[in-house]
Design an enzyme around this catalytic site. Structure first.
Site, PDB file in Angstrom:
ATOM      1  N   SER A  73      -3.244   6.682   5.600  1.00 44.16           N
ATOM      2  CA  SER A  73      -2.599   5.682   6.445  1.00 44.16           C
ATOM      3  C   SER A  73      -3.525   5.298   7.590  1.00 44.16           C
ATOM      4  O   SER A  73      -3.930   6.148   8.387  1.00 44.16           O
ATOM      5  CB  SER A  73      -1.274   6.228   7.006  1.00 44.16           C
ATOM      6  OG  SER A  73      -0.719   5.324   7.927  1.00 44.16           O
ATOM      7  N   SER A 133       0.841  -1.203   0.000  1.00 39.84           N
ATOM      8  CA  SER A 133       0.000   0.000   0.000  1.00 39.84           C
ATOM      9  C   SER A 133       0.870   1.244   0.000  1.00 39.84           C
ATOM     10  O   SER A 133       2.091   1.182   0.130  1.00 39.84           O
ATOM     11  CB  SER A 133      -0.927   0.009   1.218  1.00 39.84           C
ATOM     12  OG  SER A 133      -0.187   0.296   2.398  1.00 39.84           O
ATOM     13  N   LYS A 145       4.746   0.687   9.694  1.00 37.80           N
ATOM     14  CA  LYS A 145       4.562   2.107  10.022  1.00 37.80           C
ATOM     15  C   LYS A 145       5.828   2.615  10.693  1.00 37.80           C
ATOM     16  O   LYS A 145       6.779   1.888  10.912  1.00 37.80           O
ATOM     17  CB  LYS A 145       3.376   2.312  10.983  1.00 37.80           C
ATOM     18  CG  LYS A 145       2.047   1.719  10.531  1.00 37.80           C
ATOM     19  CD  LYS A 145       1.448   2.424   9.334  1.00 37.80           C
ATOM     20  CE  LYS A 145       0.137   1.762   8.914  1.00 37.80           C
ATOM     21  NZ  LYS A 145      -0.373   2.295   7.629  1.00 37.80           N
ATOM     22  N   SER A 165       0.753   3.734   2.240  1.00 39.68           N
ATOM     23  CA  SER A 165       0.691   4.410   3.536  1.00 39.68           C
ATOM     24  C   SER A 165       2.038   4.949   4.007  1.00 39.68           C
ATOM     25  O   SER A 165       2.079   5.843   4.848  1.00 39.68           O
ATOM     26  CB  SER A 165       0.119   3.473   4.608  1.00 39.68           C
ATOM     27  OG  SER A 165       1.017   2.428   4.888  1.00 39.68           O
TER      28      SER A 165
END
Length: 267
Positions: free
Chosen positions: A221, A73, A130, A75
């Site tokens: 995100s 993704s 993250k 994010s």
């Protein structure tokens, strides 16, 4: 990736057990029965002897040294792009058993700014990535596109307008900023025209044994700001490792391999 770990562990144990049983008992019996004739090994024993060392080496490397992951993704743009293949340091925060992720040897703890792979508390069978923004005891707030750390706003240096390509072209037009996270300045993206989520404003105090994580693509995100009430923080037990290197990038919509990203360190 859990299913792959399970399959790898099961195959390693099976081939190892077959090899051990053959070495201790079965081979001697076959030789006694064969006498002067040539000894023929069953196929399962032959394959187990050949594959066990390979499977054991792969299992040890993935579990205790480094594991590859693919970024699915946007994010973490602009730091990580869709199609990046990364390596994750599996011993940076301690050695953990495969499958259940139980830590049996503590080595270190995440530092502010580390990019980490983990099992999100609401989806424990998935792997997410993250950046650690808040450490245990920190108070993290997010207001007006600004991160506040223990009451102090972070500073941001404008670096122009972001231009994406391939599967990341959706981020084109975002503001590219250098966020001065203490000890780990890094680039982030902010959108003013059409944010993908509500802004996720709020204030959170990180409890002991937990971390507050955010994506660098701030308006796209699903991070600690948006996790369900009571689950805003990443448990230390859910950590998988520290991302440190991009070893391959493939995006078919952008021409395939981007050789310029190969070997890039993750800030």
């Amino acid at each position: 990736m859990v299913w792959f770990e399970i399959a790898l562990v099961v195959l390693t144990l099976f081939t190892g057990l077959v090899w051990l049983v053959d070495k201790l008992w079965l081979r001697k019996r076959r030789e006694e029965r064969a006498g002067l004739l040539e000894v023929h090994e069953p196929m399962v024993i032959d394959y187990s002897r050949a594959f066990f060392p390979v499977l054991a080496a792969v299992l040890c490397l993935r579990s205790f040294v480094a594991e590859p992951f693919r970024i699915p993704s946007s994010s973490m743009m602009p730091t990580l792009l869709v199609g990046d293949f990364i390596l994750v340091n599996k011993f940076a925060y301690g050695l953990r058993l495969p499958i259940n992720n139980h830590k049996f040897l503590s080595i270190g703890e995440p530092e502010r700014g580390d990019v980490v792979v983990f099992h999100p508390p609401q989806y424990p069978d998935q792997d997410w990535i993250k950046r650690v923004v808040g450490l245990p005891g920190d108070t993290v707030a997010y207001r007006n596109d600004t991160v506040y750390l223990n009451g102090q706003p972070l500073s941001y240096e404008p670096q122009g307008t972001y231009v994406g390509k391939g599967r990341g072209s959706e981020a084109t037009g975002s503001r590219l900023l250098l966020e001065q996270l203490p000890g780990r300045p890094h680039q982030v993206l902010e959108r003013d025209d059409q944010p993908y989520f509500m802004q996720g404003e709020g204030e959170w105090t990180v409890p002991a044994g937990y971390y507050f994580v955010m994506g660098d693509n701030r308006d796209n995100s699903e991070d600690s700001r948006f996790w369900p009430e009571g689950m805003h923080f990443l448990p230390e037990a859910n950590l998988r490792g520290k991302a440190f290197l991009v070893w391959m990038h493939w995006d078919g919509s952008a021409g395939g391999v981007d050789f310029g990203r190969l070997g890039r360190k993750i800030p």
